[in-house]
Design an enzyme around this catalytic site. Structure first.
Site, PDB file in Angstrom:
ATOM      1  N   ARG A   1      -2.027  -1.177  -6.088  1.00  0.00           N
ATOM      2  CA  ARG A   1      -2.489  -1.535  -7.578  1.00  0.00           C
ATOM      3  C   ARG A   1      -2.168  -0.389  -8.249  1.00  0.00           C
ATOM      4  NH1 ARG A   1      -8.206  -2.394  -4.461  1.00  0.00           N
ATOM      5  NH2 ARG A   1      -7.331  -0.787  -3.692  1.00  0.00           N
TER       6      ARG A   1
ATOM      7  N   SER B   1      -4.776  -0.560  14.270  1.00  0.00           N
ATOM      8  CA  SER B   1      -5.594   0.519  14.641  1.00  0.00           C
ATOM      9  C   SER B   1      -6.170   0.497  15.800  1.00  0.00           C
ATOM     10  CB  SER B   1      -6.904   0.599  13.456  1.00  0.00           C
ATOM     11  OG  SER B   1      -7.660   1.671  13.722  1.00  0.00           O
TER      12      SER B   1
ATOM     13  N   TYR C   1     -14.520  -3.374  10.463  1.00  0.00           N
ATOM     14  CA  TYR C   1     -13.280  -2.701  10.305  1.00  0.00           C
ATOM     15  C   TYR C   1     -12.433  -2.869  11.511  1.00  0.00           C
ATOM     16  CZ  TYR C   1      -9.236   0.604   9.913  1.00  0.00           C
ATOM     17  OH  TYR C   1      -8.145   1.140   9.980  1.00  0.00           O
TER      18      TYR C   1
ATOM     19  N   LEU D   1      -6.865   8.812  15.180  1.00  0.00           N
ATOM     20  CA  LEU D   1      -7.172   9.561  14.020  1.00  0.00           C
ATOM     21  C   LEU D   1      -6.104   9.903  13.156  1.00  0.00           C
ATOM     22  CD1 LEU D   1      -9.582  11.290  12.966  1.00  0.00           C
ATOM     23  CD2 LEU D   1      -8.750  13.090  14.410  1.00  0.00           C
TER      24      LEU D   1
ATOM     25  N   GLY E   1       0.637  -1.322  -0.085  1.00  0.00           N
ATOM     26  CA  GLY E   1      -0.135  -0.025   0.043  1.00  0.00           C
ATOM     27  C   GLY E   1       0.849   1.159   0.177  1.00  0.00           C
ATOM     28  N   ALA E   2       1.885   1.255  -0.841  1.00  0.00           N
ATOM     29  CA  ALA E   2       2.822   2.509  -0.767  1.00  0.00           C
ATOM     30  C   ALA E   2       2.266   3.421  -1.822  1.00  0.00           C
ATOM     31  CB  ALA E   2       4.152   1.793  -1.300  1.00  0.00           C
TER      32      ALA E   2
ATOM     33  N   GLY F   1      -4.639  12.028   9.431  1.00  0.00           N
ATOM     34  CA  GLY F   1      -5.023  12.773   8.132  1.00  0.00           C
ATOM     35  C   GLY F   1      -3.938  12.678   7.227  1.00  0.00           C
ATOM     36  N   GLY F   2      -4.200  13.355   5.954  1.00  0.00           N
ATOM     37  CA  GLY F   2      -3.172  13.350   5.131  1.00  0.00           C
ATOM     38  C   GLY F   2      -3.046  12.169   4.228  1.00  0.00           C
TER      39      GLY F   2
ATOM     40  N   ALA G   1      -0.177   5.614  -1.596  1.00  0.00           N
ATOM     41  CA  ALA G   1      -0.746   6.801  -1.036  1.00  0.00           C
ATOM     42  C   ALA G   1      -0.422   6.616   0.620  1.00  0.00           C
ATOM     43  CB  ALA G   1      -2.172   6.542  -1.056  1.00  0.00           C
TER      44      ALA G   1
HETATM   45  P1  NDP Z   1      -4.815   5.183   2.221  1.00  0.00           P
HETATM   46  O1  NDP Z   1      -6.366   4.773   1.667  1.00  0.00           O
HETATM   47  O2  NDP Z   1      -4.092   6.478   1.783  1.00  0.00           O
HETATM   48  O3  NDP Z   1      -3.843   4.131   1.764  1.00  0.00           O
HETATM   49  C1  NDP Z   1      -4.290   2.732   1.575  1.00  0.00           C
HETATM   50  C2  NDP Z   1      -3.176   2.217   0.795  1.00  0.00           C
HETATM   51  O4  NDP Z   1      -3.657   0.674   0.878  1.00  0.00           O
HETATM   52  C3  NDP Z   1      -3.198   2.614  -0.600  1.00  0.00           C
HETATM   53  O5  NDP Z   1      -1.864   2.499  -1.020  1.00  0.00           O
HETATM   54  C4  NDP Z   1      -3.877   1.160  -1.390  1.00  0.00           C
HETATM   55  O6  NDP Z   1      -3.129   1.299  -2.608  1.00  0.00           O
HETATM   56  C5  NDP Z   1      -3.443   0.219  -0.618  1.00  0.00           C
HETATM   57  N1  NDP Z   1      -4.658  -1.018  -0.784  1.00  0.00           N
HETATM   58  C6  NDP Z   1      -5.746  -0.963  -0.451  1.00  0.00           C
HETATM   59  N2  NDP Z   1      -6.499  -2.142  -1.067  1.00  0.00           N
HETATM   60  C7  NDP Z   1      -5.493  -2.864  -1.494  1.00  0.00           C
HETATM   61  C8  NDP Z   1      -5.310  -3.952  -2.220  1.00  0.00           C
HETATM   62  N3  NDP Z   1      -6.513  -4.803  -2.512  1.00  0.00           N
HETATM   63  N4  NDP Z   1      -4.204  -4.474  -2.830  1.00  0.00           N
HETATM   64  C9  NDP Z   1      -2.956  -3.598  -2.840  1.00  0.00           C
HETATM   65  N5  NDP Z   1      -3.038  -2.342  -1.783  1.00  0.00           N
HETATM   66  C10 NDP Z   1      -4.335  -1.992  -1.537  1.00  0.00           C
HETATM   67  O7  NDP Z   1      -5.020   4.774   3.789  1.00  0.00           O
HETATM   68  P2  NDP Z   1      -3.814   4.881   4.984  1.00  0.00           P
HETATM   69  O8  NDP Z   1      -2.500   5.299   4.492  1.00  0.00           O
HETATM   70  O9  NDP Z   1      -4.536   5.911   5.858  1.00  0.00           O
HETATM   71  O10 NDP Z   1      -4.091   3.722   5.655  1.00  0.00           O
HETATM   72  C11 NDP Z   1      -2.943   2.646   5.687  1.00  0.00           C
HETATM   73  C12 NDP Z   1      -3.076   1.577   6.660  1.00  0.00           C
HETATM   74  O11 NDP Z   1      -3.305   2.273   8.036  1.00  0.00           O
HETATM   75  C13 NDP Z   1      -4.397   0.865   6.702  1.00  0.00           C
HETATM   76  O12 NDP Z   1      -4.060  -0.626   6.688  1.00  0.00           O
HETATM   77  C14 NDP Z   1      -5.508   1.657   7.595  1.00  0.00           C
HETATM   78  O13 NDP Z   1      -6.328   0.637   7.984  1.00  0.00           O
HETATM   79  C15 NDP Z   1      -4.548   1.910   8.550  1.00  0.00           C
HETATM   80  N6  NDP Z   1      -4.975   3.023   9.660  1.00  0.00           N
HETATM   81  C16 NDP Z   1      -5.251   4.199   8.949  1.00  0.00           C
HETATM   82  C17 NDP Z   1      -5.707   5.090   9.823  1.00  0.00           C
HETATM   83  C18 NDP Z   1      -6.220   6.530   9.558  1.00  0.00           C
HETATM   84  O14 NDP Z   1      -6.862   7.116  10.457  1.00  0.00           O
HETATM   85  N7  NDP Z   1      -5.906   6.949   8.234  1.00  0.00           N
HETATM   86  C19 NDP Z   1      -5.532   4.977  11.282  1.00  0.00           C
HETATM   87  C20 NDP Z   1      -5.056   3.653  11.830  1.00  0.00           C
HETATM   88  C21 NDP Z   1      -4.939   2.729  10.776  1.00  0.00           C
HETATM   89  P3  NDP Z   1      -3.986   0.915  -4.090  1.00  0.00           P
HETATM   90  O15 NDP Z   1      -5.221   1.593  -3.955  1.00  0.00           O
HETATM   91  O16 NDP Z   1      -3.053   1.728  -4.961  1.00  0.00           O
HETATM   92  O17 NDP Z   1      -3.627  -0.556  -4.183  1.00  0.00           O
HETATM   93  C1  8X3 Z   2      -8.430   4.124  11.487  1.00  0.00           C
HETATM   94  C2  8X3 Z   2      -8.678   4.945  12.891  1.00  0.00           C
HETATM   95  O1  8X3 Z   2     -10.671   5.524  14.327  1.00  0.00           O
HETATM   96  O2  8X3 Z   2     -10.937   5.594  11.845  1.00  0.00           O
HETATM   97  O3  8X3 Z   2      -8.196   3.191  11.598  1.00  0.00           O
HETATM   98  O4  8X3 Z   2     -11.033   3.730  13.067  1.00  0.00           O
HETATM   99  S1  8X3 Z   2     -10.482   4.882  13.136  1.00  0.00           S
END
Ligand code: NDP
Ligand code: 8X3
Length: 249
Positions: free
Chosen positions: A34, A136, A149, A181, A9-10, A183-184, A12
């Protein structure tokens, strides 16, 4: 020897920030996701220390074939960052789409365990390695609409704790990083399928940023080899647990 890190998931958010930070810190990074265009842009910006690799975490066959399919010189993955994941929907369980539930289970649980299963034997055989999963606070604290989730992240937390037991006696480390929580990233855009609603989630807050996550990952990795951080729970200063709810009447 330069360590090789695979970040899922690099394209974003956290994963992109982690890849950027670790290349900056001198690691060689396999960046997966992806969206090919995003991976190629990252490779263009970061140079030969970053290998872009299109990988769908829902593609079980690709995950199983992963170690052998890596190019020469990139096969001995030292560090796996299990970051790819998503939430879909914020509705009550009784109002949720079962397809959303299945998708979260597929990516956050099945994909995560399959890639771990694919890369772990090499780490154990070399007696070095580190797996960091992005869990999380949703896996610890229940909240309205967190249903599946939060369940997937609770799975990740227990899976990582159990990995520590199985890896005891090896030099392979395992860490679960549990942010609140943040952002970004595109997390809320994906979850709510509505950019205005996603922006409102962060209104008048100061959430954790992807660079804060990358900094934490870099710190965990940089600790001496005899130190294992089991889990880190991190929230922005503007967030705390909200207590229990009571229905009256
Ligand atoms: P983003 O949506 O910005 O990034 C998610 C990444 O996961 C993307 O690079 C996406 O790539 C990849 N991804 C999703 N589905 C697939 C798939 N089927 N195959 C390959 N890659 C996949 O979210 P975050 O950076 O915020 O989240 C990253 C992690 O952190 C997640 O596991 C999320 O649950 C966790 N998290 C996030 C929090 C938040 O508040 N943001 C807090 C706590 C945990 P692509 O679409 O190009 O495949
Ligand atoms: C993301 C944090 O609080 O939106 O894992 O579930 S929360």
């Amino acid at each position: 020897m330069t360590q090789i890190v695979l970040v899922t998931g690099a394209t974003a958010g956290f994963g992109k920030a982690i890849a950027e930070r670790l290349v900056q810190d001198g690691y060689r990074v396999i960046a997966t996701g992806r969206r090919r265009d995003r991976l190629e842009a990252l490779a263009g910006a970061l140079g030969p220390a970053l290998l872009p690799l299109v990988l769908d975490m829902d593609d079980s066959a690709a995950l199983r074939a992963l170690p052998a399919s890596l190019p020469d010189g990139w096969q001995e993955v030292d560090i796996l960052i299990n970051n790819a994941g998503l939430a879909l929907g914020m509705g009550k369980a009784q109002d949720s789409a079962v397809a959303d539930w299945r998708q979260m289970i597929e990516t956050n649980i099945a994909g995560l365990v399959e890639i771990t299963h694919a890369l772990l034997p090499g780490m154990v055989a070399r007696d070095r390695g580190h797996i960091i999963s992005i869990g999380s606070t949703a896996g610890i604290y229940p909240y309205l609409g967190g249903n599946v989730y939060g369940g997937t992240k609770a799975f990740v937390a227990q899976f990582m704790r159990n990995l520590r037991c199985d890896l005891l006696g090896t030099k392979v480390r395992a860490t679960n990083l549990e942010p609140g929580l943040c952002g970004g990233s595109e997390f809320s855009n994906v979850r709510l399928r509505d950019d205005a609603k996603a922006a409102a989630v962060y209104q008048d807050t100061h959430p954790i940023q992807p660079e804060d996550i990358a900094e934490t990952v870099a710190w965990v990795l940089g600790l001496p080899a005899h130190v294992n951080i089991n889990r880190i729970e991190m929230m922005p200063t503007c967030q705390a647990a909200g207590g229990l709810a009571v229905a009256r009447g």
